[in-house]
Every structure is written in C-alpha cells, then in structure tokens.
Design an enzyme around this catalytic site. Structure first.
Site, PDB file in Angstrom:
ATOM      1  N   ALA A  35      41.245  33.301  47.957  1.00 53.12           N
ATOM      2  CA  ALA A  35      42.672  32.999  48.153  1.00 53.12           C
ATOM      3  C   ALA A  35      43.479  34.003  47.328  1.00 53.12           C
ATOM      4  CB  ALA A  35      43.002  31.560  47.769  1.00 53.12           C
ATOM      5  N   HIS A  37      45.735  36.759  45.570  1.00 53.32           N
ATOM      6  CA  HIS A  37      47.164  37.081  45.458  1.00 53.32           C
ATOM      7  C   HIS A  37      47.288  38.336  44.605  1.00 53.32           C
ATOM      8  CE1 HIS A  37      46.703  35.325  41.505  1.00 53.32           C
ATOM      9  NE2 HIS A  37      46.358  34.151  42.030  1.00 53.32           N
ATOM     10  N   HIS A  40      45.142  38.688  41.372  1.00 55.71           N
ATOM     11  CA  HIS A  40      43.764  39.149  41.573  1.00 55.71           C
ATOM     12  C   HIS A  40      43.737  40.657  41.866  1.00 55.71           C
ATOM     13  CE1 HIS A  40      43.358  34.844  43.140  1.00 55.71           C
ATOM     14  NE2 HIS A  40      42.480  34.875  42.169  1.00 55.71           N
ATOM     15  N   GLN A  64      32.288  24.110  38.338  1.00 53.57           N
ATOM     16  CA  GLN A  64      33.455  24.021  37.457  1.00 53.57           C
ATOM     17  C   GLN A  64      34.498  23.012  37.952  1.00 53.57           C
ATOM     18  OE1 GLN A  64      34.223  28.305  38.084  1.00 53.57           O
ATOM     19  NE2 GLN A  64      36.391  27.775  38.097  1.00 53.57           N
ATOM     20  N   ASP A 153      44.321  32.988  32.578  1.00 52.71           N
ATOM     21  CA  ASP A 153      43.381  31.946  32.136  1.00 52.71           C
ATOM     22  C   ASP A 153      42.877  32.361  30.754  1.00 52.71           C
ATOM     23  OD1 ASP A 153      43.007  30.301  34.782  1.00 52.71           O
ATOM     24  OD2 ASP A 153      42.981  32.403  35.343  1.00 52.71           O
ATOM     25  N   SER A 188      49.181  31.908  41.111  1.00 51.79           N
ATOM     26  CA  SER A 188      47.959  31.120  41.113  1.00 51.79           C
ATOM     27  C   SER A 188      47.664  30.691  42.543  1.00 51.79           C
ATOM     28  CB  SER A 188      48.140  29.873  40.238  1.00 51.79           C
ATOM     29  OG  SER A 188      47.125  28.930  40.528  1.00 51.79           O
TER      30      SER A 188
HETATM   31  P1  AMP Z   1      40.493  32.585  40.171  1.00 55.95           P
HETATM   32  O1  AMP Z   1      40.332  33.072  41.567  1.00 55.95           O
HETATM   33  O2  AMP Z   1      41.633  31.658  39.968  1.00 55.95           O
HETATM   34  O3  AMP Z   1      39.189  32.082  39.570  1.00 55.95           O
HETATM   35  O4  AMP Z   1      40.864  33.860  39.315  1.00 55.95           O
HETATM   36  C1  AMP Z   1      40.060  35.024  39.324  1.00 55.95           C
HETATM   37  C2  AMP Z   1      40.544  35.967  38.262  1.00 55.95           C
HETATM   38  O5  AMP Z   1      41.893  36.309  38.510  1.00 55.95           O
HETATM   39  C3  AMP Z   1      40.510  35.334  36.849  1.00 55.95           C
HETATM   40  O6  AMP Z   1      40.074  36.312  35.917  1.00 55.95           O
HETATM   41  C4  AMP Z   1      41.943  34.953  36.638  1.00 55.95           C
HETATM   42  O7  AMP Z   1      42.306  34.900  35.276  1.00 55.95           O
HETATM   43  C5  AMP Z   1      42.664  36.088  37.352  1.00 55.95           C
HETATM   44  N1  AMP Z   1      44.036  35.704  37.707  1.00 55.95           N
HETATM   45  C6  AMP Z   1      44.430  34.583  38.365  1.00 55.95           C
HETATM   46  N2  AMP Z   1      45.771  34.542  38.455  1.00 55.95           N
HETATM   47  C7  AMP Z   1      46.234  35.660  37.829  1.00 55.95           C
HETATM   48  C8  AMP Z   1      47.527  36.184  37.584  1.00 55.95           C
HETATM   49  N3  AMP Z   1      48.637  35.559  37.989  1.00 55.95           N
HETATM   50  N4  AMP Z   1      47.622  37.354  36.912  1.00 55.95           N
HETATM   51  C9  AMP Z   1      46.506  38.008  36.484  1.00 55.95           C
HETATM   52  N5  AMP Z   1      45.258  37.565  36.693  1.00 55.95           N
HETATM   53  C10 AMP Z   1      45.120  36.406  37.356  1.00 55.95           C
END
Ligand code: AMP
Length: 286
Positions: A35, A37, A40, A64, A153, A188
C-alpha cells in the site's frame, strides 16, 4: 519503465543477490507492508542514492498483528505497488507468501528488550516480537549491505538497530525522515481508514507535537508541556495512548543529562490509530 524482477521465494531472491554481489554491487533492502505511498518511495530513493542494487519487500506480516487488529483488512494492492516501484527503476521486489516466510512447523521467535519496552508495547505487546522476527528473516533472506527504515516508526527503528547490533548482523541500518502530507499529517497506509472528518482532525497531531517542542524551547517544563498537549488532543476527540519525551538513542525516560530527545505519540481517532514523533534537543544556553 522496466518492470522490476519479482521473487516469491527466498532461494530465488538469494540467487539474484549473489549475482549482484559478484558484480561488485552494493545491495540495499527496503522492507514494507505494501500500500505504498510517498513515504515508502522516499526510502527507495534514499536506498538508490546509497546502493547500486535496490530491492523492496512487500509482505503483510501476520506475526505483528494481534487477533483483534487489521491483518485481514490491511490494504493490499500489489499491481499498483509494483507500478510505483517500477517507475523508480527499482531492481527487484520480494513478494513472499505467508507460507514461504512461516512454513508449517515454524517455531522460532525474536524478543527484544531495551527500546522495545513500553510506548507501543504498552498497547501492542505482541508487536515488536513480530517486527523483530520478520525483519530478521527478511535481512537473512535478502542479505543486503544496507536496509532503510522510516523515522515515522521511530521506536521500531530503535528496536531494529538494537537487535541488529546484539545479533551482530552484518548490515547497516539507516533511518530516513518522515514524509508528511501538505497539512503535516505523517503519511501512513492506515490514513485511508480515516473518515473525512477524522482525516481533517488528524492534522492536529503534528501541530500539537510542534507546539510542545516550541513550548519546551521557550522553557516550559516537560510535564506541563506534555499535559497541555494531551489536553488539546483529548478536546479534539483523540484518545491518547501515549505522549512522551524520551532519549532519542535509548528511548529511556529523559533526565538532565539527556542531550538528544524524541517526542513520541500514539493517539486514536475512531478505530484508526495514528503515531508520530519529532526530534528535540535542549536549546544551548547563550
Ligand atoms: P510499513 O509499510 O508501514 O511497514 O512501512 C514500511 C517502511 O516505511 C517502514 O520503515 C516505515 O517506517 C516507513 N514509512 C512509513 N510511513 C512513512 C513516512 N510517512 N515517511 C517515511 N517513512 C515511512
């Protein structure tokens, strides 16, 4: 635009990494749950600046999520994600199944203390065990020189640094700054759950964090600045899980000797839980 190579098994991914390494390329991994954005994608761009063979993983990690959480509902759109990654010219995407990562009979865990204690763990006690396990598996599967994680995070980043150091994993862990929407809300994948009214309200969270930092800069005592922030969030309909100032390095509570700090918050609007954090250091006495 070339479609990146897609790997669904650890064996196939390893073979590809071996070839890249033999060619003398520096290898980076960006783990995600998809997903995708711009947050990422900023991690991927940062990886491309620092390495010559860049992979992303997309895996919604069941370990998790607690049974009452949104594992089934978590947004999944592989085609859109791969198109975004292709546009950036990423080299490879690792798309394992749950069975590939956790085959029948799987019986191992990774437990982290230190920075994994409280904050997120107070509300989600299962969470960092799941993250530590899947990131360990992804790092061992992909064998990168470098892995990049978002400061969005922040506690997760500290936990990952901790177990990578403790377990002597030969990989550099890099953090990347939080990417925000125009109104300041941290991007997010879960923001899409917000109703239009709650999406509007959500922008108050970073505003309150920034105002707390400003109050601290101006000399307000920490407990007062935090209490005022919690009051403002509650007035606007947030349920606050935590709002705390911690050591940026260890996440331990701050004392007079702590130089670099992190203000961390988690708050809920309806069913959606938002987290955010910002850096703070004491202004130097002039
Ligand atoms: P997730 O898909 O939510 O597990 O996130 C994957 C990676 O993207 C993790 O290292 C998150 O910390 C990073 N991430 C998620 N949202 C953001 C954001 N707004 N800015 C920078 N990194 C992000």
């Amino acid at each position: 635009m070339t479609r990146p190579r897609i790997f669904e098994t650890i064996a196939a991914l390893r073979k590809e990494v071996e070839i890249a390494r033999r060619d003398g390329r520096r290898i980076a991994l960006v783990p995600t749950m998809g997903a995708l954005h711009d947050g990422h994608l900023s991690l991927v761009r940062s990886a491309q600046e620092r390495a010559d063979f860049v992979m992303a993983s997309i895996f919604v990690n069941p370990t998790q999520f607690a049974p009452n959480e949104d594992f089934d509902a978590y947004p999944r759109d592989h085609e859109a994600d791969i198109a975004k990654l292709a546009e950036l010219g990423i080299d490879a995407v690792f798309l394992p199944t749950v069975g590939e990562m956790y085959p029948k009979g799987f019986a191992t865990g990774v437990t982290v203390g230190g920075p994994a204690r409280d904050l997120e763990s107070a509300t989600r006690p299962h969470f960092f065990n799941g993250v530590a396990l899947v990131v360990t598996k992804l790092l061992l599967a992909a064998l990168p020189d470098l892995a990049i994680f978002g400061e969005k995070d922040y506690q997760q980043l500290c936990v990952i640094r901790q177990f990578v150091r403790d377990l002597n994993m030969p990989v550099e862990i890099a953090g990347a700054p939080t990417v925000r929407e125009g109104d300041g809300l941290a991007m997010s994948s879960r923001n899409r759950y917000l109703s239009p009214q709650d999406r509007h309200k959500a922008a108050l969270l970073p505003v309150v964090l920034r105002d707390i930092l400003k109050a601290l800069d101006d000399g307000t005592h920490v407990p007062e600045a935090l209490a005022d922030g919690i009051r403002r969030l509650k007035e606007d309909g947030f349920e606050v899980d935590y709002l705390e100032l911690r050591s940026a390095e260890t996440l331990a509570p701050v004392d007079d000797a702590t130089a670099e700090m992190r203000l961390l918050a988690a708050a809920r609007l309806g069913d959606t839980r938002l987290i955010d954090n910002m850096a703070w250091s004491k202004p130097r006495a002039s």
